[in-house]
Design an enzyme around this catalytic site. Structure first.
Site, PDB file in Angstrom:
ATOM      1  N   ASP A 182      -0.379  -0.417  -4.749  1.00  0.00           N
ATOM      2  CA  ASP A 182      -1.029  -0.129  -5.463  1.00  0.00           C
ATOM      3  C   ASP A 182      -0.695   0.924  -6.192  1.00  0.00           C
ATOM      4  O   ASP A 182      -2.118   1.777  -6.884  1.00  0.00           O
ATOM      5  CB  ASP A 182      -2.285  -0.327  -4.442  1.00  0.00           C
ATOM      6  CG  ASP A 182      -2.559   0.365  -3.014  1.00  0.00           C
ATOM      7  OD1 ASP A 182      -1.403   0.926  -3.232  1.00  0.00           O
ATOM      8  OD2 ASP A 182      -3.127   0.381  -2.654  1.00  0.00           O
TER       9      ASP A 182
ATOM     10  N   CYS B 291      -6.110   4.091  -3.249  1.00  0.00           N
ATOM     11  CA  CYS B 291      -6.359   2.693  -2.912  1.00  0.00           C
ATOM     12  C   CYS B 291      -7.299   1.926  -3.290  1.00  0.00           C
ATOM     13  O   CYS B 291      -6.622   1.237  -4.124  1.00  0.00           O
ATOM     14  CB  CYS B 291      -6.508   2.500  -1.520  1.00  0.00           C
ATOM     15  SG  CYS B 291      -5.013   3.284  -0.894  1.00  0.00           S
TER      16      CYS B 291
ATOM     17  N   ASP C   5       1.026  -1.323   0.249  1.00  0.00           N
ATOM     18  CA  ASP C   5      -0.224   0.253   0.468  1.00  0.00           C
ATOM     19  C   ASP C   5       0.872   1.269   0.218  1.00  0.00           C
ATOM     20  O   ASP C   5       1.633   1.697   0.748  1.00  0.00           O
ATOM     21  CB  ASP C   5      -0.629   0.026   1.645  1.00  0.00           C
ATOM     22  CG  ASP C   5      -1.497   0.889   1.246  1.00  0.00           C
ATOM     23  OD1 ASP C   5      -2.527   1.743   0.210  1.00  0.00           O
ATOM     24  OD2 ASP C   5      -2.967   0.700   2.046  1.00  0.00           O
TER      25      ASP C   5
END
Length: 498
Positions: free
Chosen positions: A319, A84, A51
């Site tokens: 991501d 995200c 992330d």
């Protein structure tokens, strides 16, 4: 025909079939040792999705660096949206955000709620692979808005279709005091050192591998919250890298941003205290990815212990990226510049050439088709991406895209959004951009434009939109218009030429 002649003819036919299967005589080159036969056992896939992990963190991850030596690195892998939830919906579906209709992290234009209500969960790589016989598991972060402590279906937390095993949340940013849906049961974790989320996911991943056999292939998606803010490392890593600083690239604390769009021009240069803060937070990010790197090592060892490593692809990615000080923006994401959109993608596995770098433009729309082709599953024609398997098999690829669409619906306005920007972060308004092999072209809804020639301006410092020749401007604008309306095969066609 004599018996001998018939046998010779049959032998020649068999050799021709074998040559075709191996790619002899075409532009794909010779078959590589270790490539899984279409008639052999289907391969396993471990997909590690981090992330906000930017390229500048990979140098601090020894196991990921080893993966680069052992496999293929995609050096121009682009996130089609740098928030995200839109990015993760694209990864699951193989579709651009304008086709998933997940444009933001929060309802009504995004979030898990949007993906769920649009039926997106019924058509993902998980649904196709599970239906083809794969054992699938998601561990860690799902889509923003999925809360296993609140989202109930009867007496259990909702589990999307396609997942054989499910250990998920979207509220693990602090790495402690979170709730996981464990196959539908809401399980609460506290603040003990053993509750550190990346380590919990690591343990569950090893357990999943240890329960696997050669008789049924699996896909394991390990979805970490690291290194997303608030930059909380595992206790054992909290004092590492005491002197590390954020990279000082050409765009760091840019001296002149008068050529940038209006939303950026008000930002002052970052002072000494601000730079100290950037360095401290970057150090926290470096510390956080140590647990991710260790998790990869634990999974690799578990695979080897079970004899599964020779038939398992490991895919490492993110991501979206993250900027820290570039263009005077203290931290964050949301821009179309490379620190936010160009993210790592590294793949190892059977037949994958060692130490190779692919510089072709690839995108997160391509992950679903890639997983499905590796698994021998036909990708739905509605997918916007293309399989990367030819690159993983060392094949020559003559025809490939030279442009990728980047979408952003902004600014982020909900303070509860985990990507809500802090002071000095930058919060761009809505734009569409096209990233070509050597260029970045951006059109804002308000009419402003940016253009960068990345052959001479890797840091996107000099906006040349005003000097761009009209024919080239019109060509890029037309390409952008085609891409932002495309779907399925039209996306794969529209992005071929500029």
């Amino acid at each position: 025909m004599s018996t001998w002649a018939r046998r010779c003819a049959a032998l020649v036919a068999c050799l021709l079939v074998l040559a075709a299967a191996c790619g002899v005589g075409d532009d794909f080159g010779k078959p590589r040792k270790g490539v899984v036969s279409p008639g052999g056992p289907k391969p396993n896939i471990v997909f590690v999705l981090t992330d906000d992990l930017s390229w500048d963190l990979v140098q601090y991850m020894p196991r990921v660096k080893k993966m680069r030596e052992q496999g293929v690195t995609f050096s121009n892998f682009i996130a089609t949206n740098t928030l995200c939830c839109p990015s993760r919906a694209t990864i699951l579906s193989g579709k651009y955000p304008h086709n998933t209709q997940v444009l933001t992290n929060e309802p009504p234009n995004g979030g898990w709620q949007r993906f769920n209500s649009n039926g997106g969960e019924r058509d993902t790589f998980a649904t196709t692979m599970e239906s083809s016989g794969y054992r699938t598991a998601l561990m860690g972060k799902y889509l923003n808005g999925y809360d296993p402590s609140k989202v109930q279906a009867g007496s259990q937390a909702f589990v999307p279709p396609g997942w054989t095993e499910w250990y998920a949340t979207s509220l693990g940013y602090r790495h402690y005091d979170y709730t996981l849906s464990e196959n539908g049961k809401a399980v609460r974790y506290g603040n003990r050192p053993t509750d550190y989320l990346t380590d919990v996911l690591s343990g569950k991943a090893v357990d999943f591998v240890n329960r696997s056999t050669t008789s049924r292939p699996f896909l394991l998606k390990l979805s970490t919250f690291a290194p997303h803010a608030p930059f909380k490392p595992a206790p054992r890593h909290a004092n590492l890298f005491p002197g590390v600083q954020a990279p000082r690239g050409p765009a760091f604390n840019e001296p002149d941003i008068s050529d940038k769009p209006k939303w950026m021009q008000a930002w002052p240069r970052i002072g000494p205290k601000g730079i100290q803060t950037i360095d401290a937070k970057y150090r926290g990010r470096v510390q956080m990815v140590q647990a991710v790197d260790e998790m990869i090592g634990r999974v690799q060892q578990a695979l080897a212990d079970r004899g599964l490593d020779k038939n398992t692809y490991i895919v490492f990615g993110s991501d979206n990226g993250f900027h820290m000080g570039q263009h005077r923006l203290v931290e964050g994401k949301g821009t179309a510049y490379d620190p936010d959109v160009r993210v790592p993608l590294i793949v190892t596995g059977p037949g994958v050439p060692a130490g190779r770098t692919v510089d072709r433009l690839t995108a997160n729309t391509d992950l679903r088709p890639t997983f499905e082709e590796l698994a021998g599953v036909k990708t739905a024609p509605k997918a916007d991406g293309r399989s990367l398997v030819p690159f993983l098999r060392g094949q020559k690829v003559r025809s490939w895209r030279n442009s990728v669409l980047i979408e952003h619906a902004g600014p982020v306005s909900d303070p509860s959004d985990p990507d809500y920007p802090g002071r000095g972060w930058g919060n761009p308004p809505s734009y569409m951009a096209v990233r070509t092999t050597n260029e970045l072209y951006i059109e804002y809804d308000a009419g402003e434009r940016e253009y960068y020639d990345l052959r001479v301006d890797l840091g996107s410092r000099q906006n040349m939109a005003a000097q761009l020749p009209v024919p080239r401007r019109d060509q890029l604008s037309g390409l952008l218009a085609a891409l932002k309306e495309c779907a399925g095969a039209a996306c794969r066609s529209a992005d071929q030429g500029t």
